[in-house]
Design a protein around this motif. Structure first.
Motif: not given
Length: 219
Positions: A34, A60, A62, A70-76, A79
């Motif tokens: 990332v 990825i 960003l 940041n929602q995409e980072l949070r989702a990662l 996980n």
């Protein structure tokens, strides 16, 4: 009055004559990388974070001012199959250069996939990114000793040990290999450095051509 919009490559954000996409070599590290980039850094002419993203399969990219929300980072990070590691030379970072092969192999917990997070930008920008996002600050950090000078030949680095983002990611992958079961015997990760060299060579050639054109116009 008509205005003309400059045509840029949608992948590298460069003009057609400066586009390096054809010269990129792809490399699959086997785990996601990332790359967190400040919007100002993303627009720089020599932006090696974007180049690294173009080289690394499954990476990825960003862009944000503050990654706290940041929602995409949070989702990662949420996980549970991932073990995040921030490539950052902080006071609490684990220096992989000083570990034995056995010690390196235990950096990633069993049944976990590494999630390598690299902050693209100057040292000052990287520190600000870490300070703005408390989540990043709390994650395990890894670093390394710089053994070779930067390959960036068109700008001077602040210190001899400073590397560009793509060079830092290359070194991080190399040192993480024992923990990831990644075979680097044939040095496939050097695709990142070869891509960087080609980008720099192209930039030097264009700069020389531009200088020659300006010189000839004054004669």
């Amino acid at each position: 009055m008509k205005t003309f919009q400059r045509i840029l490559c949608p992948q590298c954000l460069r003009s057609p004559i400066n586009c390096y996409c054809r010269e990129i070599e792809k490399f699959d590290p086997g785990f996601p990388v990332v790359i967190l980039t400040h919007p100002r850094e993303a627009q720089k002419h020599i932006a090696t974070g974007r180049l690294a993203h173009r080289c690394l399969k499954g990476s990825i990219f960003l862009t944000d001012y503050d990654f706290s929300s940041n929602q995409e980072l949070r989702a990662l990070l949420e996980n549970q199959s991932f073990h995040p590691l921030v490539l950052f030379p902080g006071n609490e970072s684990l220096n992989l250069s000083r570990l034995s092969s056995h010690e390196k192999s235990s950096v990633i917990p069993p049944q976990k996939t590494p999630l390598l997070i690299a902050i693209d930008g100057t040292w000052s920008t990287a520190r600000k990114t870490m300070r703005r996002c408390s989540t990043l600050e709390k994650l395990p950090q890894i670093s390394f000793d710089s053994v070779t000078p930067s390959r960036i030949r068109i700008r001077e680095q602040p210190e001899p040990s400073c590397l560009s983002t793509i060079e830092a990611i290359h070194r991080g992958i190399e040192l993480m290999a024992p923990a990831c079961g990644l075979s680097l015997e044939k040095r496939p990760h050097d695709a990142l450095l070869r891509s960087l060299d080609r980008m720099i060579d192209r930039q030097i050639l264009l700069a020389r051509a531009h200088h020659a054109l300006l010189w000839s116009s004054t004669l």
